[in-house]
Each structure stands twice: as structure tokens, then as C-alpha cells.
Enzyme design. Structure first.
Site, PDB file in Angstrom:
ATOM      1  N   CYS A 253       0.814  -1.225   0.000  1.00 46.90           N
ATOM      2  CA  CYS A 253       0.000   0.000   0.000  1.00 46.90           C
ATOM      3  C   CYS A 253       0.846   1.273   0.000  1.00 46.90           C
ATOM      4  O   CYS A 253       0.661   2.161  -0.843  1.00 46.90           O
ATOM      5  CB  CYS A 253      -0.991  -0.019   1.165  1.00 46.90           C
ATOM      6  SG  CYS A 253      -0.268   0.149   2.812  1.00 46.90           S
ATOM      7  N   HIS A 301      -2.769   1.374   6.765  1.00 47.16           N
ATOM      8  CA  HIS A 301      -3.112   1.236   5.342  1.00 47.16           C
ATOM      9  C   HIS A 301      -3.326   2.620   4.748  1.00 47.16           C
ATOM     10  O   HIS A 301      -3.814   3.537   5.411  1.00 47.16           O
ATOM     11  CB  HIS A 301      -4.377   0.392   5.166  1.00 47.16           C
ATOM     12  CG  HIS A 301      -4.603  -0.011   3.732  1.00 47.16           C
ATOM     13  ND1 HIS A 301      -3.855  -0.989   3.107  1.00 47.16           N
ATOM     14  CD2 HIS A 301      -5.473   0.448   2.790  1.00 47.16           C
ATOM     15  CE1 HIS A 301      -4.259  -1.122   1.851  1.00 47.16           C
ATOM     16  NE2 HIS A 301      -5.245  -0.251   1.633  1.00 47.16           N
ATOM     17  N   HIS A 313      -5.704   1.681  -4.621  1.00 44.99           N
ATOM     18  CA  HIS A 313      -4.808   1.209  -3.564  1.00 44.99           C
ATOM     19  C   HIS A 313      -4.361  -0.216  -3.846  1.00 44.99           C
ATOM     20  O   HIS A 313      -4.890  -0.893  -4.730  1.00 44.99           O
ATOM     21  CB  HIS A 313      -5.499   1.295  -2.189  1.00 44.99           C
ATOM     22  CG  HIS A 313      -6.558   0.247  -1.965  1.00 44.99           C
ATOM     23  ND1 HIS A 313      -6.750  -0.385  -0.760  1.00 44.99           N
ATOM     24  CD2 HIS A 313      -7.494  -0.291  -2.804  1.00 44.99           C
ATOM     25  CE1 HIS A 313      -7.748  -1.247  -0.847  1.00 44.99           C
ATOM     26  NE2 HIS A 313      -8.217  -1.212  -2.074  1.00 44.99           N
TER      27      HIS A 313
END
Length: 338
Positions: A253, A301, A313
Site C-alpha cells: 500500500c 493502510h 490502492h
């Protein structure tokens, strides 16, 4: 403006999803528990439950991934710190190189001074300075030097200054090297743990094809850098998730957001916690395409916001880079790089 919908996981044509592993057992135990409660509440017969669906298995894996991803980002944090320390170490080594030669020359001058005292014998104070490998405080040294002749004092003060500077730089370098050795061990331990957990999760992942939607038409981009970052991130849609990867063909990420903004000339650290501090805080009501959107209280994240509650993402192992809703995870906040 059309809004991209969150892609759904579909079974591969002609294939049935593989249903072994921890995630399936987790879902099955949950359904069994619900049935048992129903029987205890007076139901005569427990209803029959079908095998957990692919979506249920995916949801269970997502839940387990939430527990693993913080460890991945801690790995990224330690690796980023080690990269900084290696750079500092290299800079210190360059500073020490000329100091090493200067120290040798200074000690040669001390040797010349000592040889001049050979016939008459050096004073006790001078002997203490020449022999001592761990001279005392500066005040103690100056007290000794006060007893020496002016020329001797000048020469020895120069030697002591060079040696002190060398020792200071060397101590910093040694401290960094010790920290790097510790970080190397931490990285190895974390890598083993992460690989073990991912291997366990992959045994539970269903064999499905993943439909990955591209980025929608973007409006209201905050600046040219954000537009470049969005264009770069969207070009990676469909690339696989690989933990610790920063591109160009696979990403985790924070690796994806770092890669996207690097193309725009903005440097971000490969660690979500650092990226949070590398941007300006933006209220959700003012979030614009190109902002970074962070999730969970520990910020483990991050995605690149596209507007209309959509982001691009890198989700997790088994799911490639894709466009998804930001509402599937608890939003911690938005940051604007640059």
C-alpha cells in the site's frame, strides 16, 4: 460524473473455488455457533447451512489481513530507518577519512616532541598526555598543558583537538553501525513472520478471477503533482500486491503511494506512519483527488483518493492494485503531499 463501483470477485470459468484452510474453518465455526445458540433458545432443529461462499471467505481473510498489515508496515518503517542510517554512516565515513590522516600527522608531531625530551626525560605531565589512551576531561588536560612550555602547549592542543573530533565522529559511526546490526536482525525476524502468515493465508484463498476496474474520469484534482500521481497509480491497476514492494510491477500500500508521488517529483517514505507526517492534514469535507487517505487508528493502510469516496490502492496479498470504496475500512484521515 460516473462513479466506479467496487470490483467484485468472480469464480474462474469452469472452476470451483478451493475451500480448504483457516478462513473457511473460521466462517464455518461461526455459522455452527449461531446454529447452536438457536437450538439453545428452543429451536427444535438446527437449520442446515451451506458451505461458506467465496465472499465470506474473502471477508474472513480480509479480517486476518488487518492483523498482519501493521507488521508489514513496521517492517517498512525499520527498513526506511535503516536506509537513512546507512546514508548517515556513509557521510560519517567520508568525514572520518581525512581526520584519520590528520590524527596520524598530529601523533607524529607528538612523537617529535617526545624525542626532544628523550635526553632530559619528559615531564610527568607530558608523559601522562602522551601515554594515556583515554585522556581525562578538557579541564584536566588544560591543567596539565598549563605546566608546559608555550610551544609544547600549542602542539599538544592541536593533537588533542584532532583526536577529540575523530573520536566524536567515530563514536557516532559506531553507534549507527550497532543500530543497523540490530535493525538487520529485526528485519529478518519480521520477514520470517510475515512470510509465514502470508503462506498460511494463501492456503485459504479461493481460486477466483478478480475483475479490476480502472480509474474513473477524475475532476477537481488539487494540483499538477496530484494529477501525475493519480495517472501513475491508475496505470498500475491490475499489478499484484507484494509486501515490501515499491514498483514498478508490484506494490504494497505505501509502496504504491510512494511510487505515484515519486513520478510527480515528491518524495515519500515507504512507511504509512511517515507518509502521514509528510503531508498537510485535510478535513474529509475538503478532501480532493490526489490526497492520501489513511485507515485504522494505527495508520497501517493508505490509498490514493480519487474523489466520490473512491480510491486506488494495493489491498493485500491475493488482491491486485485496484479501485475501491474508502468506506470498507475505518478512515483515519487525509493528507495532502507536497
Amino acid at each position: 460524473m460516473p462513479v466506479a463501483t467496487t470490483p467484485l470477485h468472480r469464480r474462474a470459468p469452469g472452476r470451483s473455488p478451493v475451500r480448504p484452510g483457516g478462513a473457511r474453518r473460521f466462517v464455518h465455526r461461526l455459522l455452527t455457533l449461531v446454529a447452536a445458540v438457536a437450538v439453545g433458545a428452543g429451536t427444535l432443529t438446527a437449520p442446515a447451512y451451506a458451505e461458506p461462499s467465496v465472499d465470506e471467505i474473502e471477508a474472513a481473510i480480509d479480517k486476518q489481513w488487518e492483523q498482519l498489515e501493521p507488521t508489514i508496515e513496521q517492517y517498512n518503517k525499520v527498513r526506511a530507518q535503516m536506509k537513512v542510517n546507512k546514508k548517515k554512516s556513509g557521510e560519517l565515513e567520508k568525514k572520518i577519512e581525512p581526520l584519520t590522516l590528520e590524527t596520524e600527522l598530529a601523533m607524529n608531531r607528538v612523537g617529535d616532541l617526545a624525542s626532544r625530551y628523550y635526553m632530559s626525560g619528559p615531564s610527568q605531565d607530558l608523559g601522562a598526555l602522551l601515554v594515556s589512551t583515554t585522556p581525562g576531561t578538557l579541564a584536566e588536560q588544560l591543567t596539565m598543558l598549563d605546566r608546559l612550555a608555550a610551544e609544547e602547549r600549542r602542539q599538544l592542543e592541536g593533537v588533542l583537538a584532532v583526536r577529540a573530533k575523530f573520536d566524536s565522529q567515530k563514536l557516532k559511526l559506531d553507534t549507527l553501525i550497532t543500530a543497523q546490526e540490530k535493525q538487520t536482525k529485526e528485519l529478518a525476524a519480521k520477514k520470517t513472520q510475515i512470510n509465514s502468515e502470508i503462506k498460511r493465508l494463501q492456503a485459504s484463498m479461493p481460486k477466483t478471477t478478480v475483475s479490476v476496474a480502472g480509474c474513473p474520469t477524475i475532476e477537481g484534482v488539487v494540483n499538477a503533482a496530484a494529477r501525475t500521481a493519480i495517472r501513475t497509480a491508475c496505470a498500475q491497476v491490475g499489478d499484484p500486491y507484494v509486501w515490501g514492494a515499491t514498483g514498478p510491477n508490484s506494490f504494497d500500500c505505501s509502496g504504491l503511494t510512494q511510487f505515484a508521488y515519486r513520478a510527480a517529483g515528491i518524495s515519500l517514505t515507504h512507511f504509512t506512519g511517515a507518509q502521514w507526517n509528510e503531508g498537510r492534514a485535510i478535513p474529509r469535507s475538503e478532501a480532493r483527488p490526489g490526497d492520501l487517505v489513511f485507515f485504522f487508528s494505527d495508520l497501517h493502510h493508505v490509498g490514493l483518493y480519487l474523489g466520490n469516496d473512491q480510491m486506488v490502492h494495493a489491498p493485500r496479498a491475493g488482491k491486485p492494485v485496484q479501485v475501491a470504496s474508502i468506506n470498507h475500512m475505518p478512515v483515519a484521515g487525509f493528507r495532502r503531499p507536497g
